[in-house]
Enzyme design. Structure first.
Site, PDB file in Angstrom:
ATOM      1  CG  HIS A  91      -0.214   0.384   2.495  1.00 48.54           C
ATOM      2  ND1 HIS A  91       0.457  -0.547   3.246  1.00 48.54           N
ATOM      3  CD2 HIS A  91      -0.043   1.563   3.134  1.00 48.54           C
ATOM      4  CE1 HIS A  91       0.989   0.047   4.304  1.00 48.54           C
ATOM      5  NE2 HIS A  91       0.716   1.323   4.257  1.00 48.54           N
TER       6      HIS A  91
HETATM    7  C1  UD1 Z   1      -2.055   5.989   5.387  1.00 47.08           C
HETATM    8  C2  UD1 Z   1      -0.786   6.574   5.989  1.00 47.08           C
HETATM    9  C3  UD1 Z   1       0.325   5.533   5.924  1.00 47.08           C
HETATM   10  C4  UD1 Z   1      -0.110   4.234   6.579  1.00 47.08           C
HETATM   11  C5  UD1 Z   1      -1.430   3.760   5.981  1.00 47.08           C
HETATM   12  C6  UD1 Z   1      -1.924   2.566   6.754  1.00 47.08           C
HETATM   13  C7  UD1 Z   1      -0.473   8.993   5.703  1.00 47.08           C
HETATM   14  C8  UD1 Z   1       0.219  10.045   4.939  1.00 47.08           C
HETATM   15  N1  UD1 Z   1      -0.346   7.743   5.241  1.00 47.08           N
HETATM   16  O1  UD1 Z   1      -1.804   5.711   4.028  1.00 47.08           O
HETATM   17  O2  UD1 Z   1       1.467   6.023   6.613  1.00 47.08           O
HETATM   18  O3  UD1 Z   1       0.886   3.269   6.355  1.00 47.08           O
HETATM   19  O4  UD1 Z   1      -2.412   4.805   6.078  1.00 47.08           O
HETATM   20  O5  UD1 Z   1      -2.850   1.831   6.046  1.00 47.08           O
HETATM   21  O6  UD1 Z   1      -1.119   9.281   6.668  1.00 47.08           O
HETATM   22  N2  UD1 Z   1      -9.099   4.762   1.030  1.00 47.08           N
HETATM   23  C9  UD1 Z   1     -10.329   4.160   0.949  1.00 47.08           C
HETATM   24  N3  UD1 Z   1     -10.963   3.804   2.111  1.00 47.08           N
HETATM   25  C10 UD1 Z   1     -10.430   4.061   3.336  1.00 47.08           C
HETATM   26  C11 UD1 Z   1      -9.194   4.705   3.401  1.00 47.08           C
HETATM   27  C12 UD1 Z   1      -8.533   5.039   2.244  1.00 47.08           C
HETATM   28  O7  UD1 Z   1     -10.856   3.904  -0.137  1.00 47.08           O
HETATM   29  O8  UD1 Z   1     -11.077   3.719   4.350  1.00 47.08           O
HETATM   30  C13 UD1 Z   1      -8.402   5.098  -0.236  1.00 47.08           C
HETATM   31  C14 UD1 Z   1      -8.752   6.480  -0.778  1.00 47.08           C
HETATM   32  O9  UD1 Z   1      -8.769   6.387  -2.165  1.00 47.08           O
HETATM   33  C15 UD1 Z   1      -7.570   7.313  -0.325  1.00 47.08           C
HETATM   34  C16 UD1 Z   1      -6.425   6.317  -0.377  1.00 47.08           C
HETATM   35  O10 UD1 Z   1      -6.991   5.071   0.014  1.00 47.08           O
HETATM   36  O11 UD1 Z   1      -7.351   8.427  -1.152  1.00 47.08           O
HETATM   37  C17 UD1 Z   1      -5.267   6.650   0.527  1.00 47.08           C
HETATM   38  O12 UD1 Z   1      -5.709   6.827   1.884  1.00 47.08           O
HETATM   39  P1  UD1 Z   1      -4.869   7.741   2.906  1.00 47.08           P
HETATM   40  O13 UD1 Z   1      -5.431   7.627   4.262  1.00 47.08           O
HETATM   41  O14 UD1 Z   1      -4.671   9.102   2.353  1.00 47.08           O
HETATM   42  O15 UD1 Z   1      -3.427   7.096   2.869  1.00 47.08           O
HETATM   43  P2  UD1 Z   1      -2.977   5.586   2.991  1.00 47.08           P
HETATM   44  O16 UD1 Z   1      -2.329   5.209   1.702  1.00 47.08           O
HETATM   45  O17 UD1 Z   1      -4.086   4.761   3.500  1.00 47.08           O
HETATM   46  N1  UDP Z   2      -3.740  -5.452   8.839  1.00 44.86           N
HETATM   47  C1  UDP Z   2      -5.014  -5.974   9.010  1.00 44.86           C
HETATM   48  N2  UDP Z   2      -5.711  -6.390   7.887  1.00 44.86           N
HETATM   49  C2  UDP Z   2      -5.181  -6.312   6.640  1.00 44.86           C
HETATM   50  C3  UDP Z   2      -3.865  -5.784   6.484  1.00 44.86           C
HETATM   51  C4  UDP Z   2      -3.181  -5.353   7.609  1.00 44.86           C
HETATM   52  O1  UDP Z   2      -5.522  -6.074  10.124  1.00 44.86           O
HETATM   53  O2  UDP Z   2      -5.866  -6.684   5.676  1.00 44.86           O
HETATM   54  C5  UDP Z   2      -3.010  -4.998  10.032  1.00 44.86           C
HETATM   55  C6  UDP Z   2      -1.635  -5.599  10.194  1.00 44.86           C
HETATM   56  O3  UDP Z   2      -1.724  -6.851  10.854  1.00 44.86           O
HETATM   57  C7  UDP Z   2      -0.908  -4.527  10.992  1.00 44.86           C
HETATM   58  C8  UDP Z   2      -1.542  -3.247  10.508  1.00 44.86           C
HETATM   59  O4  UDP Z   2      -2.770  -3.608   9.874  1.00 44.86           O
HETATM   60  O5  UDP Z   2      -1.161  -4.664  12.376  1.00 44.86           O
HETATM   61  C9  UDP Z   2      -0.627  -2.594   9.517  1.00 44.86           C
HETATM   62  O6  UDP Z   2      -1.310  -1.575   8.860  1.00 44.86           O
HETATM   63  P1  UDP Z   2      -0.877  -1.050   7.436  1.00 44.86           P
HETATM   64  O7  UDP Z   2      -0.091  -2.077   6.720  1.00 44.86           O
HETATM   65  O8  UDP Z   2      -2.107  -0.532   6.794  1.00 44.86           O
HETATM   66  O9  UDP Z   2       0.007   0.241   7.788  1.00 44.86           O
HETATM   67  P2  UDP Z   2       1.508   0.502   8.271  1.00 44.86           P
HETATM   68  O10 UDP Z   2       1.837  -0.401   9.387  1.00 44.86           O
HETATM   69  O11 UDP Z   2       2.391   0.314   7.072  1.00 44.86           O
HETATM   70  O12 UDP Z   2       1.488   1.946   8.649  1.00 44.86           O
END
Ligand code: UD1
Ligand code: UDP
Length: 375
Positions: free
Chosen positions: A215
């Site tokens: 992601h």
């Molecule tokens: C965010 C964090 C990242 C973290 C990740 C965990 C920042 C800058 N990034 O990244 O550090 O590792 O969360 O998962 O804060 N979207 C949906 N549904 C949701 C959420 C997101 O469809 O419930 C989609 C939207 O298109 C959105 C995109 O995901 O634009 C990115 O979401 P965003 O929260 O901006 O950043 P992440 O890539 O999720």
């Molecule tokens: N995770 C989850 N379901 C999923 C993928 C990840 O519960 O389908 C959990 C994972 O076990 C970990 C956390 O989400 O505890 C990590 O989140 P993510 O990879 O979104 O973000 P990051 O740690 O890179 O910020």
């Protein structure tokens, strides 16, 4: 002591469960916690499922900020959090990790002189092109209590000028820094015990598969990197089943970056299971059952280590340097050959030793004690 905890993204909700559990079990007389959800993640399987499954108190406030550019998202959160803090008047604000929700909480609280407690402090990738690197540096430098899960993180704080001296009462100008273990290790130990005693719908995959998550924005938003990673996954699928719970960001970007035909090819591959994001208990089940884990996630890299699985890291560097130094994980970036070769190596030669480097599973209790003593 009244604290406000800010969560927003999936990993923060999961992390928050460790502190909420410690408060419920050991500190309910002395710490009162109010949870604020910024709404950064909002899909049912990115947010609500974790509150339900991990026994986290429901948020008193949901700012429903949703997705947006960094500036818009952070600004909306900052405004909403400031309003909540002025209403609640807590003694401190607890922030997790390095997302935009973390940054917004740090700005809002520190500017109105509410002490910031940063959990997962000190971690650095030394790449300021990562939004997370900016968020965690800014948060650390306006925090009053900084809890680092690793020695590498603690040492990074020392190098940035933080003093190891501990004060009876910490302040933003005289912060206390601690190396104290990882609350996600607390969680993995606690929830693994629950997973052992339940029937999990993910058991359809058996034991012989590789678990993969992708992601990180520099992978999803770069067609060359994304193509290289998915071509490597297709190559590996010739010998191995791959299970891939797909983050919504990656789901959105795959057809844009690689085209609908490529996505069709992925979905029609019998050895690649692309599934919706799963709950945390399901994720622990998958991590426990998998032969190997391939990921660009920060949290999943560590969970691979906690659960003694080799890990391929789809990034040019990691904040969890110890797991690479110990030989339990390999940095393969988005390099097709490295991903395929190193995966083959790990499947043939799984590492045996996983030294304890993330504490004793009681990091959250330590944090609660220090919050009570030093704020
Ligand atoms: C965010 C964090 C990242 C973290 C990740 C965990 C920042 C800058 N990034 O990244 O550090 O590792 O969360 O998962 O804060 N979207 C949906 N549904 C949701 C959420 C997101 O469809 O419930 C989609 C939207 O298109 C959105 C995109 O995901 O634009 C990115 O979401 P965003 O929260 O901006 O950043 P992440 O890539 O999720
Ligand atoms: N995770 C989850 N379901 C999923 C993928 C990840 O519960 O389908 C959990 C994972 O076990 C970990 C956390 O989400 O505890 C990590 O989140 P993510 O990879 O979104 O973000 P990051 O740690 O890179 O910020």
């Amino acid at each position: 002591m009244r604290i406000v905890t800010i969560v927003g993204a999936r990993p923060q909700i999961i992390k928050a469960s460790a502190l909420s559990r410690a408060i419920r079990e050991c500190f309910s007389d002395s710490i009162e916690e109010t949870i604020v959800h910024t709404g950064q993640h909002y899909d049912e399987n990115m947010s609500e499922v974790f509150f339900r499954e991990l026994e986290i108190p429901l948020p008193k406030y949901n700012l429903a900020v949703g997705s947006g550019s960094h500036g818009v998202q952070t600004a909306r959160m900052t405004e909403g959090i400031e309003h909540v803090l002025e209403t609640e008047k807590p003694h401190a604000v607890v922030l997790y990790g390095d997302t935009n929700s973390t940054l917004a909480g740090a700005i809002a609280a520190s500017k109105i002189h509410i002490p910031v407690i940063h959990i997962e402090a000190g971690l650095r990738s030394f790449d300021k092109n990562m939004p997370e690197e900016i968020n965690r540096i800014m948060c650390d430098h306006c925090s009053t209590l900084l809890f680092s899960p690793t020695y590498a993180g603690y040492n990074n704080l020392l190098k940035e000028g933080f003093s190891p001296q501990l004060h009876d009462k910490a302040t933003v100008n005289q912060p206390n820094i601690y190396h104290c273990g990882d609350i996600m290790y607390d969680n993995t130990l606690y929830f693994s015990r629950k997973v052992k005693s339940m029937h999990c719908k993910q058991d359809i995959y058996g034991k012989d598969f590789v678990l993969c998550t992708i992601h990180r924005n520099n992978n999803t938003d770069d067609s060359q990197r994304l193509s290289s990673i998915f071509r490597a996954i297709i190559e590996m699928s010739r010998h191995m089943r791959i299970v891939l719970p797909l983050h919504p960001r990656t789901k959105k970007m795959l057809p844009i970056m690689l085209g609908k035909d490529f996505v069709e090819v992925l979905h029609s591959n019998d050895n690649i299971d692309i599934i919706d994001p799963v709950s945390f208990l399901d994720m622990i089940y998958l991590e426990t059952s998998a032969s190997m884990i391939i990921t660009d996630s920060g949290g999943v890299q560590k969970e691979a280590y906690f659960l003694k699985k080799p890990c391929i890291i789809l990034r040019p560097q990691t904040e969890w340097v110890e797991i690479v130094e110990n030989g339990n994980a390999a940095i393969c970036d988005a390099d097709f050959d490295l991903i395929v070769d190193k995966s083959g190596y790990y499947l043939e030669n799984p590492p045996k030793d996983y030294p304890e480097i993330f504490g004793d599973g009681h990091a959250a209790e330590f944090m609660c004690k220090k919050i009570l003593e030093c704020i």
